[in-house]
Write a protein that holds these residues in place. Structure first.
Motif, PDB file in Angstrom:
ATOM      1  N   SER A  70      -8.761  -5.549  10.277  1.00 46.96           N
ATOM      2  CA  SER A  70      -7.652  -5.830  11.191  1.00 46.96           C
ATOM      3  C   SER A  70      -6.783  -4.589  11.291  1.00 46.96           C
ATOM      4  N   THR A  71      -5.968  -4.485  12.314  1.00 48.78           N
ATOM      5  CA  THR A  71      -5.154  -3.299  12.545  1.00 48.78           C
ATOM      6  C   THR A  71      -3.683  -3.669  12.684  1.00 48.78           C
ATOM      7  N   GLY A  72      -2.822  -2.665  12.568  1.00 48.12           N
ATOM      8  CA  GLY A  72      -1.390  -2.893  12.721  1.00 48.12           C
ATOM      9  C   GLY A  72      -0.622  -1.595  12.824  1.00 48.12           C
ATOM     10  N   ASP A  73       0.689  -1.702  13.100  1.00 47.58           N
ATOM     11  CA  ASP A  73       1.591  -0.551  13.167  1.00 47.58           C
ATOM     12  C   ASP A  73       2.187  -0.262  11.799  1.00 47.58           C
ATOM     13  N   GLY A  74       2.395   1.017  11.481  1.00 46.46           N
ATOM     14  CA  GLY A  74       3.090   1.402  10.265  1.00 46.46           C
ATOM     15  C   GLY A  74       2.154   1.842   9.161  1.00 46.46           C
ATOM     16  N   PHE A  75       2.717   1.980   7.958  1.00 41.52           N
ATOM     17  CA  PHE A  75       1.929   2.377   6.790  1.00 41.52           C
ATOM     18  C   PHE A  75       1.255   1.135   6.210  1.00 41.52           C
ATOM     19  N   GLY A  76      -0.066   1.131   6.181  1.00 51.10           N
ATOM     20  CA  GLY A  76      -0.815  -0.042   5.779  1.00 51.10           C
ATOM     21  C   GLY A  76      -0.512  -0.518   4.383  1.00 51.10           C
ATOM     22  N   ASP A  77      -0.375   0.406   3.423  1.00 49.12           N
ATOM     23  CA  ASP A  77      -0.137  -0.009   2.040  1.00 49.12           C
ATOM     24  C   ASP A  77       1.198  -0.718   1.893  1.00 49.12           C
ATOM     25  N   ALA A  78       2.231  -0.211   2.574  1.00 50.67           N
ATOM     26  CA  ALA A  78       3.566  -0.808   2.468  1.00 50.67           C
ATOM     27  C   ALA A  78       3.619  -2.190   3.103  1.00 50.67           C
ATOM     28  N   ILE A  79       2.822  -2.402   4.138  1.00 52.88           N
ATOM     29  CA  ILE A  79       2.850  -3.673   4.865  1.00 52.88           C
ATOM     30  C   ILE A  79       1.943  -4.713   4.215  1.00 52.88           C
ATOM     31  N   GLU A  80       0.763  -4.295   3.765  1.00 54.44           N
ATOM     32  CA  GLU A  80      -0.251  -5.247   3.308  1.00 54.44           C
ATOM     33  C   GLU A  80      -0.260  -5.485   1.793  1.00 54.44           C
ATOM     34  N   PHE A  81       0.197  -4.510   0.996  1.00 55.84           N
ATOM     35  CA  PHE A  81       0.067  -4.609  -0.452  1.00 55.84           C
ATOM     36  C   PHE A  81       1.416  -4.849  -1.109  1.00 55.84           C
ATOM     37  N   SER A  82       1.401  -5.658  -2.163  1.00 52.77           N
ATOM     38  CA  SER A  82       2.603  -5.797  -2.980  1.00 52.77           C
ATOM     39  C   SER A  82       2.735  -4.610  -3.927  1.00 52.77           C
ATOM     40  N   ALA A  83       1.612  -3.999  -4.286  1.00 56.80           N
ATOM     41  CA  ALA A  83       1.602  -2.805  -5.128  1.00 56.80           C
ATOM     42  C   ALA A  83       0.341  -2.010  -4.843  1.00 56.80           C
ATOM     43  N   GLU A  84       0.448  -0.688  -4.947  1.00 58.08           N
ATOM     44  CA  GLU A  84      -0.683   0.200  -4.671  1.00 58.08           C
ATOM     45  C   GLU A  84      -1.242   0.758  -5.969  1.00 58.08           C
ATOM     46  N   ALA A  85      -2.578   0.850  -6.050  1.00 57.58           N
ATOM     47  CA  ALA A  85      -3.221   1.427  -7.235  1.00 57.58           C
ATOM     48  C   ALA A  85      -3.241   2.956  -7.152  1.00 57.58           C
ATOM     49  N   TRP A  86      -3.790   3.498  -6.066  1.00 57.80           N
ATOM     50  CA  TRP A  86      -3.845   4.942  -5.839  1.00 57.80           C
ATOM     51  C   TRP A  86      -4.282   5.199  -4.413  1.00 57.80           C
ATOM     52  N   ASP A  87      -4.216   6.437  -3.974  1.00 54.22           N
ATOM     53  CA  ASP A  87      -4.672   6.774  -2.629  1.00 54.22           C
ATOM     54  C   ASP A  87      -5.281   8.161  -2.595  1.00 54.22           C
ATOM     55  N   ALA A  88      -6.008   8.430  -1.517  1.00 47.38           N
ATOM     56  CA  ALA A  88      -6.562   9.757  -1.240  1.00 47.38           C
ATOM     57  C   ALA A  88      -6.175  10.096   0.193  1.00 47.38           C
ATOM     58  N   ARG A  89      -5.790  11.337   0.442  1.00 44.47           N
ATOM     59  CA  ARG A  89      -5.328  11.663   1.795  1.00 44.47           C
ATOM     60  C   ARG A  89      -5.617  13.109   2.169  1.00 44.47           C
ATOM     61  N   GLY A  90      -5.677  13.314   3.478  1.00 43.66           N
ATOM     62  CA  GLY A  90      -5.743  14.649   4.042  1.00 43.66           C
ATOM     63  C   GLY A  90      -4.567  14.807   4.974  1.00 43.66           C
ATOM     64  N   ARG A  91      -3.949  15.962   4.991  1.00 44.96           N
ATOM     65  CA  ARG A  91      -2.755  16.174   5.817  1.00 44.96           C
ATOM     66  C   ARG A  91      -2.711  17.604   6.314  1.00 44.96           C
ATOM     67  N   TYR A  92      -1.989  17.792   7.414  1.00 46.99           N
ATOM     68  CA  TYR A  92      -1.697  19.147   7.853  1.00 46.99           C
ATOM     69  C   TYR A  92      -0.403  19.536   7.145  1.00 46.99           C
ATOM     70  N   GLY A  93      -0.546  20.283   6.041  1.00 48.02           N
ATOM     71  CA  GLY A  93       0.622  20.660   5.259  1.00 48.02           C
ATOM     72  C   GLY A  93       1.065  22.060   5.597  1.00 48.02           C
ATOM     73  N   ASP A  94       0.563  23.032   4.833  1.00 49.14           N
ATOM     74  CA  ASP A  94       0.876  24.436   5.116  1.00 49.14           C
ATOM     75  C   ASP A  94      -0.396  25.175   5.497  1.00 49.14           C
ATOM     76  N   SER A  95      -1.255  24.484   6.252  1.00 47.87           N
ATOM     77  CA  SER A  95      -2.578  25.016   6.570  1.00 47.87           C
ATOM     78  C   SER A  95      -2.516  26.368   7.250  1.00 47.87           C
ATOM     79  N   ALA A  96      -1.526  26.562   8.111  1.00 47.41           N
ATOM     80  CA  ALA A  96      -1.451  27.826   8.847  1.00 47.41           C
ATOM     81  C   ALA A  96      -1.240  29.001   7.906  1.00 47.41           C
ATOM     82  N   GLY A  97      -0.734  28.725   6.699  1.00 46.21           N
ATOM     83  CA  GLY A  97      -0.509  29.793   5.730  1.00 46.21           C
ATOM     84  C   GLY A  97      -1.508  29.776   4.595  1.00 46.21           C
ATOM     85  N   GLY A  98      -2.712  29.273   4.857  1.00 41.37           N
ATOM     86  CA  GLY A  98      -3.714  29.181   3.793  1.00 41.37           C
ATOM     87  C   GLY A  98      -3.361  28.072   2.833  1.00 41.37           C
ATOM     88  N   GLY A  99      -3.210  26.880   3.360  1.00 46.78           N
ATOM     89  CA  GLY A  99      -2.647  25.749   2.629  1.00 46.78           C
ATOM     90  C   GLY A  99      -3.354  25.425   1.327  1.00 46.78           C
TER      91      GLY A  99
END
Length: 339
Positions: free
Chosen positions: A158-187
């Protein structure tokens, strides 16, 4: 002339005998001490490396790849094979032709068992250098044919708006993520594994390219509580994660702020343990979808116990135009519910 020993001679003989006896006792004690010390040394087995491996059926045979962790001596890694056809032999990583960068097995090194056809059972074992013990690192059972999944997804999404863990879970175990952080500077923090409080457990760099679809995999090994995230060859791993619950969310984020003039994140072709999660196998966000800058996909496998171990695969695309994204304006996160 009297040839019998004098009292002086007898006294001297007694002293010499005592000295020799003491020397013999000291020598014996030294020998016993060395022997006991040597036994103490050999009784302590060298521990196995903290390592994560993955397997795959390929056209060339079953491939074992080192996903990440501490360097390992190839002569200490033994593959034990049970092959019904009798065409694949057991052996150590080096004798079976596995690669080893600079003499050590590190992330990206692999071993292909030539002649295997997917019906084998194998174990990868670490053998202590001092003979003090052996430790299983990986067990794998073939499914009878290259690329044939042993699991079929029977859950719901199912799908929804917002951060899934905050909406669907009472508590989170852990996560893995990819982001555009400081990539332009050899992130250096583009890929992360975090605990339930969003504290980084492990980070590494990745250079994102606008509009490029990149393959990713996230693996969890229950035997050593290790999570391994790989995006287009870049890998981050942590052996400090906890058992996940029965559900996970995939959240994509693309802020509507500028510059750039446009930006988006798409995660697609999601599969669990080699099986597509169904018709809704992806999620995207371009900063204008719904009422938030985030969209999420909730996945409830139903017939898979994630705490036993799993692999999630898919593709991710970061796209932007008219400028460079600011830190964390583009991201995707896979969150796991706390049991």
């Amino acid at each position: 002339m009297d040839a019998s020993p004098s009292s002086t001679d007898r006294a001297l003989s007694s002293v010499v005998s005592t000295v020799l006896l003491v020397a013999v006792v000291l020598f014996a004690a030294a020998g016993v001490g060395l022997f006991v010390f040597d036994l103490g040394q050999s009784a302590t087995a060298s521990p196995p490396p903290k390592a994560a491996f993955e397997t795959a059926n390929t056209s060339s045979g079953v491939a074992i790849t080192y996903s990440g962790g501490e360097p390992a001596d190839p002569s200490r890694l033994r593959v034990v094979v049970d092959d019904p056809d009798g065409t694949v032999s057991s052996g150590t990583w080096d004798t079976l032709g596995g690669t080893a960068s600079d003499g050590q097995v590190t992330a990206g090194d692999s071993l292909t068992l030539s002649g295997s056809d997917g019906d084998e059972t194998l174990q990868l074992i670490w053998e202590s250098a001092d003979g003090g013990g052996s430790y299983p690192l990986l067990s794998w059972t073939g499914t009878g044919g290259a690329g044939t999944p042993s699991y079929t997804f029977q859950g719901t999404t199912s799908t929804g708006d917002g951060f899934g863990d905050a909406i669907e879970f009472s508590a989170e175990a852990w996560d893995a993520r990819g982001r555009y952080g400081d990539s332009a500077g050899g992130g250096s923090t583009e890929l992360q594994i975090r605990d339930g409080g969003n504290n980084p457990l492990a980070t590494t760099g990745h250079d994102w390219s606008a509009g490029t679809e990149e393959s990713f995999s996230l693996r969890y090994y229950s035997s050593n509580s290790t999570a391994v995230l790989t995006v287009d060859g870049d890998t981050v791993s942590s052996a400090s994660v906890t058992d996940p619950g029965d559900r996970f969310t995939v959240t994509v984020k693309a802020r509507s702020s500028s510059p750039p003039s446009s930006q988006s994140v798409t995660v697609d072709s999601l599969a669990l343990n080699g099986s597509s999660i169904g018709a809704t196998d992806g999620i995207s966000e371009d900063g204008t979808t719904g009422s938030a800058d985030q969209q999420y996909l909730l996945v409830e496998p139903g017939n898979a116990d994630l705490s036993d171990g799993f692999v999630i695969t898919g593709t991710v695309t970061f796209d932007w135009a008219g400028g460079t994204p600011n830190s964390e304006t583009l991201a995707f996160t896979i969150d796991f519910e706390q049991p």
